[in-house]
Every structure is written in structure tokens, then in C-alpha cells.
Design an enzyme around this catalytic site. Sequence first.
Site, PDB file in Angstrom:
ATOM      1  CB  CYS A 193      -1.055   0.022   1.159  1.00  0.00           C
ATOM      2  SG  CYS A 193      -2.149  -1.190   1.147  1.00  0.00           S
ATOM      3  NE  ARG A 243       4.822   1.790  -0.125  1.00  0.00           N
ATOM      4  CZ  ARG A 243       5.637   1.180   0.900  1.00  0.00           C
ATOM      5  NH1 ARG A 243       6.883   1.388   0.526  1.00  0.00           N
ATOM      6  NH2 ARG A 243       5.438   0.717   2.005  1.00  0.00           N
ATOM      7  CD1 TRP A 267      -0.464  -6.320  -3.398  1.00  0.00           C
ATOM      8  CD2 TRP A 267      -0.759  -6.895  -1.051  1.00  0.00           C
ATOM      9  NE1 TRP A 267      -0.240  -7.721  -3.114  1.00  0.00           N
ATOM     10  CE2 TRP A 267      -0.221  -8.152  -1.786  1.00  0.00           C
ATOM     11  CE3 TRP A 267      -1.002  -7.247   0.269  1.00  0.00           C
ATOM     12  CZ2 TRP A 267      -0.142  -9.423  -1.377  1.00  0.00           C
ATOM     13  CZ3 TRP A 267      -0.785  -8.445   0.767  1.00  0.00           C
ATOM     14  CH2 TRP A 267      -0.549  -9.720  -0.096  1.00  0.00           C
ATOM     15  CG  ASN A 274       1.306   0.424   4.464  1.00  0.00           C
ATOM     16  OD1 ASN A 274       1.037  -0.747   4.170  1.00  0.00           O
ATOM     17  ND2 ASN A 274       2.614   0.830   4.128  1.00  0.00           N
ATOM     18  N   GLY A 275      -0.953  -1.283   6.435  1.00  0.00           N
ATOM     19  CA  GLY A 275      -0.566  -2.040   7.653  1.00  0.00           C
ATOM     20  C   GLY A 275      -1.719  -2.695   7.941  1.00  0.00           C
ATOM     21  CD  GLU A 324      16.347 -13.937  -7.776  1.00  0.00           C
ATOM     22  OE1 GLU A 324      15.724 -14.748  -6.813  1.00  0.00           O
ATOM     23  OE2 GLU A 324      15.982 -12.727  -8.116  1.00  0.00           O
ATOM     24  CE  LYS A 376      13.304 -11.905  -9.909  1.00  0.00           C
ATOM     25  NZ  LYS A 376      13.883 -11.700  -8.636  1.00  0.00           N
ATOM     26  CD  GLU A 418       9.179 -12.087  -8.524  1.00  0.00           C
ATOM     27  OE1 GLU A 418       8.422 -11.796  -7.683  1.00  0.00           O
ATOM     28  OE2 GLU A 418      10.410 -11.831  -8.682  1.00  0.00           O
ATOM     29  CG  HIS A 467      17.979 -38.249  -5.761  1.00  0.00           C
ATOM     30  ND1 HIS A 467      18.262 -39.285  -5.259  1.00  0.00           N
ATOM     31  CD2 HIS A 467      19.079 -37.260  -5.825  1.00  0.00           C
ATOM     32  CE1 HIS A 467      19.469 -39.432  -5.272  1.00  0.00           C
ATOM     33  NE2 HIS A 467      19.944 -38.402  -5.581  1.00  0.00           N
ATOM     34  CE  LYS A 512      11.169  -3.838  -5.165  1.00  0.00           C
ATOM     35  NZ  LYS A 512      11.878  -4.823  -5.953  1.00  0.00           N
TER      36      LYS A 512
HETATM   37  O1  M6R Z   1      12.378  -6.235   0.445  1.00  0.00           O
HETATM   38  P1  M6R Z   1      13.011  -7.598   0.630  1.00  0.00           P
HETATM   39  O2  M6R Z   1      14.226  -7.982   0.218  1.00  0.00           O
HETATM   40  O3  M6R Z   1      12.944  -8.087   2.009  1.00  0.00           O
HETATM   41  O4  M6R Z   1      11.796  -8.399  -0.024  1.00  0.00           O
HETATM   42  C1  M6R Z   1      11.885 -10.092  -0.011  1.00  0.00           C
HETATM   43  C2  M6R Z   1      10.858 -10.477  -1.149  1.00  0.00           C
HETATM   44  O5  M6R Z   1       9.538 -10.045  -0.876  1.00  0.00           O
HETATM   45  C3  M6R Z   1      11.431 -10.087  -2.540  1.00  0.00           C
HETATM   46  O6  M6R Z   1      12.449 -10.464  -2.594  1.00  0.00           O
HETATM   47  C4  M6R Z   1      10.420 -10.853  -3.546  1.00  0.00           C
HETATM   48  O7  M6R Z   1      10.374 -12.446  -3.356  1.00  0.00           O
HETATM   49  C5  M6R Z   1      10.353 -10.277  -4.864  1.00  0.00           C
HETATM   50  N1  M6R Z   1       9.324 -10.121  -5.477  1.00  0.00           N
HETATM   51  C6  M6R Z   1      11.413 -10.991  -5.729  1.00  0.00           C
HETATM   52  O8  M6R Z   1      11.687 -10.572  -6.780  1.00  0.00           O
END
Ligand code: M6R
Length: 609
Positions: A2, A27, A74, A100-101, A482, A486, A489, A505, A604
Site C-alpha cells: 500500500c 507498493r 494491496w 498501510n498496515g 532465483e 523471476k 513471478e 531423485h 514490492k
Molecule cells: O524487500 P525484501 O528484500 O525483504 O523482499 C523480499 C521478497 O519479498 C522479495 O525478494 C520478493 O521475493 C521479490 N518479488 C522477488 O523478485
Amino acid sequence: MCGIIGYVGGSSAEPILVEGLRRLEYRGYDSAGLAICNGGVLTCTKVAGKIARLEEEIDGRELPGQCGIAHTRWATHGPPTQDNAHPHTDCSGKIALVHNGIIENYAYLKDTLEKEGHVFTSETDSEVLVHLIEKYFKGNLESAVQQALQWVTGTYGIGVVAVDDPGKIVGARNGSPLVVGIGNGEYFLASDVPAILRHTRQVIYLDDQELVVLTKDGLRTSTIADNEAVTKIVQEISWDVDRAEKEGYAHFMLKEIYEQARTVSDAISGRTVQDDGTARLGGLNLTDEQLRSTKRVIITACGTSFHAGLIGEYMLEEWARIPVEVEYASEFRYRNPVIEDGTLCIVISQSGETADTLAAMREARRRGARALGICNVVGSMIAREADGGVYIHAGPEIGVASTKAFTSQVVVLSLITLLMGRMRHMSVADGQRTIAALRALPGQIQTILEQADEIKRIAKIYCEHDNFLYLGRGCNYPVALEGALKLKEISYIHAEGYPAAEMKHGPIALITKHMPVVVIATKDSAYEKVMGNLSEVKARRGRILAIATEGDSEIKNHAEHVFYIPPTLQALTPVLSVIPLQLLAYYIAVMRECNVDQPRNLAKSVTVE
Ligand code: M6R
């Protein structure tokens, strides 16, 4: 999660709020709205959907007024509908609030307020706040907010306006970030700096349990508990507004991928000591003796930052010979972790506000560990609560898929390793070799980026597939994780990361020509073994895309497509090998017409548990 923006001053609030929202959209982007006070009238406009929908809604209508608040959501409590969009208003429609929260005791508060006659119009937890403020409002907004918050359990960053106390915004914070921007006869309230950077660089970061009152003539900060005045330090934001703009790139993610030559260089800059072959890190707040006597390191983080942590484990064990455990922050905090004397907890977070990571850090500290934060966002919660830390200095990362933060996190972990390694088993010569390799990285990243078209060509070949397997060994196993994250997501393709040898396995059962295998097969100690794994894939008619080291011609016998990266030290390979995987995910997502910067269901900063 948010985004909040507020404005009070001499200009029309509406365009400032909408522009600020656009900069905060990373956000959350489920719904959006704004409320503007003009004389005795409060206009509240909100929509389900993105900021663009809000702009369409406003288009052509006049929203006069020089004081207002706005929000991009969000969803947590209640689906992303217009009713659940912020701002929320009280029963009289004269007070508006953005939040926000998460209000943990909202059910109890709602029940009580309903019994007192308040009428709710949304399913959100946030709405209880505005009714609670209404209950205490007697003409002074800050007093009502202060009294209302005494009843609240949970996290909040809020902005509130009231037509019966005009020209004023009240903000308050507990656990969700709020920054105040100081202009010339105007003030801003925002969740994050990019929202206000066009107007001012002078900011104040609110701390937990603080309240701020903004009018066009000034600001006052105080404690929520007893309204005691608090003196805050005004800070100057050094990065310029361009760093939060797309600068001609189609997406923030692409821009951020391309920034990595510079961001990696910035992460290293001024932090190496050539003659001693070691690192110099200013903010650790640890004596050499404390560093030397560290017996064990726990690294905790989420998502991409967790993957960086896995590479940190590899480095610290390999170079500094310190036992390391890496744990998802969300798991760590709910276990009963054993923290012995001499445990150092390294907490990695781009945003510095991820709820699980913050909670894990607090748990580790409660049990006696010293916590080092590796953060990007300056002044964020984790950065401030940690005992010490290192900023990665990557500049604002707006794309929801983290890219440049990852490479800078790995670089900072390598610097911490260098420092600790040189206090233990690492020779000067090895330290100097590491520094030379680190300094070569920006140029090598540039070389990779110059071949982005090759990745684009490969992406075209693979973009129709719906399942991918990513394989790697050693420090490239986290890169496989990773790369898969990517792809998942931003293109919604199912992808799994696996240690290459573990494939036999179980996952090998999935291999067909319809399941491409992306393998990081750089020339290192695991190379021959990885070739064996690739033969196993090939024997099952699997299609292979390999990320290999320049000069390796053998790999062509195994892989259908090869992308070459320059050679570096084994432990630093991830900084290079991840870049083609970021580009691959990006191009596939674009080819599948996905919203790269705002993938569905994500935000984010994950500030909820
Ligand atoms: O801000 P942070 O690094 O703590 O965030 C952690 C994860 O939420 C963040 O890396 C998330 O997995 C991303 N969307 C990855 O691209």
C-alpha cells in the site's frame, strides 16, 4: 504494501497526489483513491483497479483544494473493490483516512463501534480507524487521532484529514513506513521517498509510535502515547529523481537490469583496501574482536534476498570458514532457534520493511545475537533496528521483481566475507585476487548486457512453454532458484529451481521435450558433474539452455542453446550468471504480454506476515 501520499500547501492537491500515487504504484495496485478538503467540503474519489482507472474517473471533473490524501492498495482484508478502496470516511463523510498496515484487533473494535451506532461500508480492517477517530473528534484532529490510536493493536502508517479542522494532515506510524517531505510553504506525507522527490529532497523519517501534524505553515512531531514533542533530524536525499524514472526503458525491471554495472560498482566503491586485500565497511558497529570471535552466522531473509543469503553461505563457509545457516525469515521466527554466544545474524532485505524478516531479526536479537542488516532503503525499519549494517546503495528498485538489489546484496556479502576471511584463513594474495575480481565485475556485467539481444532471441524460442526446470550446483544453485522465481513471478510460468544432481531423485520424471531445462554450467569445480547431469537430461530428449563460461566449446555438445558469460572467481559467478536469467524472464514475460512491473497478486514490499 500500500502506498500513501498526502499534500498540504499553496498548490492544487489533486495533480500532486495522483503523480505521487503513480510513483508508489509498485507498493500495490488493486485499487486507488484520494480525498481532498476544500473549505467545508470533502471530496472522496476511489476506484477498483490501477491509478490509470482513478485518473479516468477524475478526468474532466474539478477537484479543487490544497489539502488531501491518497492511497494505492494491496488487498489484505476484503477484495479489491471500490468500497474497500481507501480513503475511508467516517459516518458524517467529514473525516477521511488512508492506511498501510494491519489492524489486528479490528474485529473487536468494529463490533464495539457498530454497537455505538457507527455504520461501516467496507470489509477492511482500516475502516475502524476512521470511525474511532470520529468518536474522539471534537474539532482537533491530532487529539482525536492520538486518542483513537491508544486502542489500536497492529501496524499502521496513516494519513488523516478532516473538513472541520481544515488545512491539516495528521500522520502516524507504527510498523509501516512514513516519510515527511518539507517544501517551501508546503508539506508532504508519503510511504516512500520517490513519491515526493519531484517536490523536495528534505525529508524526515517518522519512527514507530510517532505522530506528525502538517499544515502549510509548519509541522509538529510528537509521541502517540503522551503527545510529547519529538525533535526530528531533517535529512537530504542524495539520489536524483531520474533514478526513480524509467528513463526511456519500457519497464522499470529492464531499466534496473541495465543499471547493474553501475549499482554493482557503487556497492564496491570505497569499500576495498587493496594493500591489505580486505574490505572496509563503515556501519558494522562491530569491533575487530567481535568479528574475529564470531562462531556462527545465521542469515535470514525472504524471496530474492533469501537467494542472495544462500550465496552468502557458500562464500562465508568457503572463504572465511565460518559455519553458516540460511533460513527463510518466515520459518525462523516461528521456530525455537538455538542462538549461542558468538552468533551473528545477517538480515537481508531490499526494502528493509519485510514483516517476516523484521520479526526474525527481532527474535534473533531478543535471543542475544547481534544483527547486521543488508538493506537498500535508507532509514528503513530493518536498517534502523539492526545493531549495524551495510547499505547496498542500489538506488530505488521499483520493479516488483527484484534484480539489481540481488547482485548488490551478493557483492556486499562478498565484502563481509572478505573482511571476516582476512581475519581468519584467507591470505593477502587471495584477498587481493578477490578485490581484483570484484572490480572487474561491472565491466563484465556490461559485456553481458550488450548481448541482451541474444537472450531475447532465445526467449522467443522458449516463450511458449508452460514449465521450466532450472539447475545449478554450488553457488549457482541459488541462481537456479532465483532464475525460476523471476520467471514465475512475472510470466506466471511454472518453474522450479533444483540442485543439478538432485534432479535424478525425482524431477527427472518431468523431463520431456516440452519442459526446457535452464542450467548454469560455468567452468568451476562442479563443471564435470553438471555435464553428467546434462547427459541425463539429453537422454530423455530434454531441451537445454546453458549459461556457460566464455571459451567453453564442449558445452555445445550438451546444450541446444548456450549463452556465454565472462570468467570470474567461482563464488562471484552468481553476480554474472543471474543476469541472463533476469533478461530471459523479462523477455518471456513481455512476449507473453504480462505486466512486468506489476505482476498479479504481488507487491514490492511485503509488510504483512
Ligand atoms: O524487500 P525484501 O528484500 O525483504 O523482499 C523480499 C521478497 O519479498 C522479495 O525478494 C520478493 O521475493 C521479490 N518479488 C522477488 O523478485
